[in-house]
Design a protein around this motif. Structure first.
Motif, PDB file in Angstrom:
ATOM      1  N   ALA A  21       4.991   5.155  -3.440  1.00  0.00           N
ATOM      2  CA  ALA A  21       5.773   5.944  -2.487  1.00  0.00           C
ATOM      3  C   ALA A  21       5.976   7.365  -2.985  1.00  0.00           C
ATOM      4  CB  ALA A  21       7.129   5.280  -2.246  1.00  0.00           C
ATOM      5  N   GLY A  22       6.073   8.269  -2.046  1.00  0.00           N
ATOM      6  CA  GLY A  22       6.328   9.660  -2.391  1.00  0.00           C
ATOM      7  C   GLY A  22       7.800   9.958  -2.596  1.00  0.00           C
ATOM      8  N   ARG A  23       8.665   9.100  -2.079  1.00  0.00           N
ATOM      9  CA  ARG A  23      10.109   9.290  -2.233  1.00  0.00           C
ATOM     10  C   ARG A  23      10.750   7.924  -2.384  1.00  0.00           C
ATOM     11  NH1 ARG A  23      13.553  11.355   2.608  1.00  0.00           N
ATOM     12  NH2 ARG A  23      11.470  11.329   3.467  1.00  0.00           N
ATOM     13  N   THR A  59       0.843  -1.188   0.000  1.00  0.00           N
ATOM     14  CA  THR A  59       0.000   0.000   0.000  1.00  0.00           C
ATOM     15  C   THR A  59       0.881   1.242   0.000  1.00  0.00           C
ATOM     16  OG1 THR A  59      -0.118  -0.025   2.413  1.00  0.00           O
ATOM     17  CG2 THR A  59      -1.860  -1.202   1.220  1.00  0.00           C
ATOM     18  N   GLY A  60       0.258   2.413   0.054  1.00  0.00           N
ATOM     19  CA  GLY A  60       1.001   3.659   0.018  1.00  0.00           C
ATOM     20  C   GLY A  60       1.969   3.815   1.167  1.00  0.00           C
ATOM     21  N   SER A  61       3.085   4.491   0.884  1.00  0.00           N
ATOM     22  CA  SER A  61       4.124   4.693   1.878  1.00  0.00           C
ATOM     23  C   SER A  61       4.835   6.008   1.591  1.00  0.00           C
ATOM     24  CB  SER A  61       5.119   3.532   1.822  1.00  0.00           C
ATOM     25  OG  SER A  61       6.129   3.703   2.784  1.00  0.00           O
ATOM     26  N   LEU A  62       5.396   6.606   2.620  1.00  0.00           N
ATOM     27  CA  LEU A  62       6.147   7.838   2.409  1.00  0.00           C
ATOM     28  C   LEU A  62       7.406   7.583   1.601  1.00  0.00           C
ATOM     29  CD1 LEU A  62       5.858   9.469   5.933  1.00  0.00           C
ATOM     30  CD2 LEU A  62       4.586  10.041   3.871  1.00  0.00           C
ATOM     31  N   ALA A  84       0.694   9.700   2.753  1.00  0.00           N
ATOM     32  CA  ALA A  84       1.442  10.877   2.329  1.00  0.00           C
ATOM     33  C   ALA A  84       0.506  11.897   1.703  1.00  0.00           C
ATOM     34  CB  ALA A  84       2.502  10.462   1.310  1.00  0.00           C
ATOM     35  N   SER A  85       0.928  13.145   1.698  1.00  0.00           N
ATOM     36  CA  SER A  85       0.092  14.178   1.112  1.00  0.00           C
ATOM     37  C   SER A  85       0.919  15.404   0.805  1.00  0.00           C
ATOM     38  CB  SER A  85      -1.025  14.564   2.075  1.00  0.00           C
ATOM     39  OG  SER A  85      -1.749  15.657   1.568  1.00  0.00           O
ATOM     40  N   THR A  86       0.651  16.026  -0.330  1.00  0.00           N
ATOM     41  CA  THR A  86       1.242  17.328  -0.601  1.00  0.00           C
ATOM     42  C   THR A  86       0.203  18.419  -0.411  1.00  0.00           C
ATOM     43  OG1 THR A  86       0.797  16.983  -2.943  1.00  0.00           O
ATOM     44  CG2 THR A  86       3.024  16.523  -2.194  1.00  0.00           C
TER      45      THR A  86
END
Length: 162
Positions: free
Chosen positions: A85-87, A57-60, A111-113
């Protein structure tokens, strides 16, 4: 008014290692832990690794530790990591997070911007910012950071009103 620097709490770092069968049997292990912890899942082969990646699933962050001989497999995995992932970090460890232009807090949940919910990266500035304009106040009444002598050495930008 001078504010003392906050005391930071420290936590012990941890590295967890498991195999792909145990990983699949314990889906709660994927729950995000904030702090200096990492989980290594030892896969049987490239196909097993790619199959595991499809369930993430989503992760930083996501990290690839590899060498040049592994680039073909890493390229396949990278396509999945970019989606979740965001990074993506290569042969390193995630840095701490901060409010800076070099830090991205993007990616899928959690994560979120979005400035309304992010406290990492430059977009976080908007979350905590409450601008106030001071017009014609004498120096003695201005907050210390805005006084003409700039006693706190804060970067300043002044617009002259005509």
């Amino acid at each position: 008014m001078h504010h003392p620097r906050p005391r930071f709490f420290r936590v012990t770092s941890a590295l967890f290692v498991t195999d792909s069968d145990a990983w699949r049997a314990n889906p709660q292990w994927e729950e995000e832990i904030f702090g200096p912890q990492s989980m290594v899942v030892m896969c049987k082969d490239v196909d097993d690794m790619l199959a595991i990646s499809e369930t993430l699933t989503g992760s930083l962050t996501a990290t690839l530790h590899t060498q040049e001989a592994d680039y073909p497999a890493a390229k396949q995995l990278l396509a999945r990591l970019e989606e979740m992932a965001g990074r993506v970090i290569f042969n390193g460890w995630p840095t701490g997070v901060e409010v800076s232009y070099a830090m991205v807090h993007g990616g899928p949940y959690p994560a979120s911007t979005s400035a309304a919910s992010s406290s990492v990266g430059a977009s976080a500035i908007e979350r905590w910012l409450r601008p106030v304009a001071y017009q014609a106040l004498p120096d003695a009444l201005l907050p210390e950071a805005l006084r003409s002598g700039n006693p706190l050495s804060v970067p300043q930008n002044f617009d002259a009103l005509g």
